[in-house]
Design an enzyme around this catalytic site. Sequence first.
Site, short mmCIF file in Angstrom:
data_model
loop_
_atom_site.label_atom_id
_atom_site.label_comp_id
_atom_site.label_asym_id
_atom_site.label_seq_id
_atom_site.Cartn_x
_atom_site.Cartn_y
_atom_site.Cartn_z
N CYS B 92 1.11 -1.08 0.04
CA CYS B 92 0.04 -0.29 -0.25
C CYS B 92 0.67 1.44 0.23
O CYS B 92 1.59 1.54 -1.07
CB CYS B 92 -0.86 -0.03 0.82
SG CYS B 92 -2.62 1.21 0.81
N HIS B 200 -3.71 -5.18 -0.35
CA HIS B 200 -3.26 -5.26 1.33
C HIS B 200 -3.46 -6.78 0.93
O HIS B 200 -4.11 -7.90 1.20
CB HIS B 200 -4.26 -5.00 2.04
CG HIS B 200 -4.39 -3.71 2.55
ND1 HIS B 200 -2.86 -3.06 2.82
CD2 HIS B 200 -4.91 -2.03 1.88
CE1 HIS B 200 -3.32 -1.71 3.49
NE2 HIS B 200 -4.38 -1.81 2.60
N GLU B 202 -2.62 -9.06 2.92
CA GLU B 202 -2.67 -9.30 4.54
C GLU B 202 -3.92 -9.44 4.83
O GLU B 202 -4.36 -9.98 6.21
CB GLU B 202 -1.90 -8.57 5.58
CG GLU B 202 -2.14 -7.58 5.47
CD GLU B 202 -2.13 -6.12 4.74
OE1 GLU B 202 -1.40 -6.10 3.63
OE2 GLU B 202 -1.86 -5.20 5.67
#
Lengths: 254, 220
Positions: B92, B200, B202
């Site tokens: 990001c 992202h 994650e």
Amino acid sequence: MLKIRVIPCLDVKDGRVVKGVKFLDLRDAGDPVEWAIAYDAAGADELCFLDITASHEDRGILLDVVQRTAEACFMPLTVGGGVRTVDDIRALLLAGADKVSINTAAVKNRDFVKEAAEKFGDQCIVVAIDAKAVGPGRWEIFTHGGRNATGIEAIAFAREVVSLGAGELLVTSMDKDGTRSGYDLALMRAIADAVSVPVIASGGVGTLDDLVAGVREGHASAVLAASIFHFGQHSVGEAKRHMAAAGLPMRLDT
Amino acid sequence: MSAAPTIAIIDYGSGNLHSAHKAFERAAREAGSDARVSVTSDPDAVRRAERIVLPGVGAFADCRRGLNAVPGMVEALEETVRGRGRPFLGICVGMQLLATRGLEYETTPGLDWIGGDVAAITPADTALKIPHMGWNTLDVRRAHPLLAGIPTGADGWHAYFVHSYALTPADADDLVAVTDYGGPVTAAVASDNIAGTQFHPEKSQKLGLALIKNFIGWRP
């Protein structure tokens, strides 16, 4: 192409899910983390926890729930309820929330939205707008679960909080909430068309067609629902397939 | 003392690193790697790390200030990533910081590891909402080991995005993948041992875990 998000919302009180009934094969139907894992597996696009714990002193329990959820689910999590200070936001984000939803505190003090957005970034500040119709094409902001009128006009408020840095709006019709008669589509559309940020429609979903209408007629970017999922009426996967069949762009690769 | 290689996730005060930490740990476990994942603000830990991850949320200038505020960190990154070629992943705003400049609110110098500017997304369709928030697919511009085995294109897997600004690499070879939001928007960049994703990993469920596993096994 960006997909429409389906967001199950869990009401959490003292670290336990309220309103849910046991229909999924959960070892503990009161544990929000188990619900989060089940919704994650079912293809939920995001998850929302609304903390309705009365006492602010018991915040640690919620933070523990958020932390355990973030360890188990690699999906975006929004947490709202009782968020009053920058420290509340910081604690939730550090526990693993991706976005924090602000409601009463934003109504009481608009500068709080600005302060929060400047500190943590627009992308993680959601302003929750609870509105009631007070006349044709006119809605007002209510707080405390729809009991307290504020006299603030909802669309002007929406524009204002976005200009102050809200990255997303969670719009709930207090007339429709709990009625299962569909979203207040006129309210959703009026706000979604008035602001540049995404709007999440909330309050009143009774059928899967209501979700479709929230996007198509309400112009929402995401749809939030609680009871149709918790009571086992429909699964998140069913909802998404139904919306896809109606022609909406959905993420079905889960 | 354990001699296991480490993956250092840099903590410079930009948001929550809890889920990134957990996602990298899980991916390492699933990939059968013995790598240890550490969240750190210690430049020496970065120097010792086998792989380095720079996350980041919020505004470009704030993140740059935050990174500069960790004594010795930018130098450690330059030395370890650019000097010694250790695999690096920016996420990001951590990816945006690779650019020459960020143009959010004010002009801020980036690390300039990948030439280009970070500017506001301007979708051709003005009805599209900003931020670009939610799940979107990837279109590959250049095959890259980080995307190995990940279905892309309109029917591919989805990645989770939340951003209003994007990096446009000056050199088209640095562009690995785009996503469509009223036109192509940079989703992943790479140059030698340096890579970054606007989305992202994650938070991107199976696509994210697959990409992190690829990063853990990446030998640029």
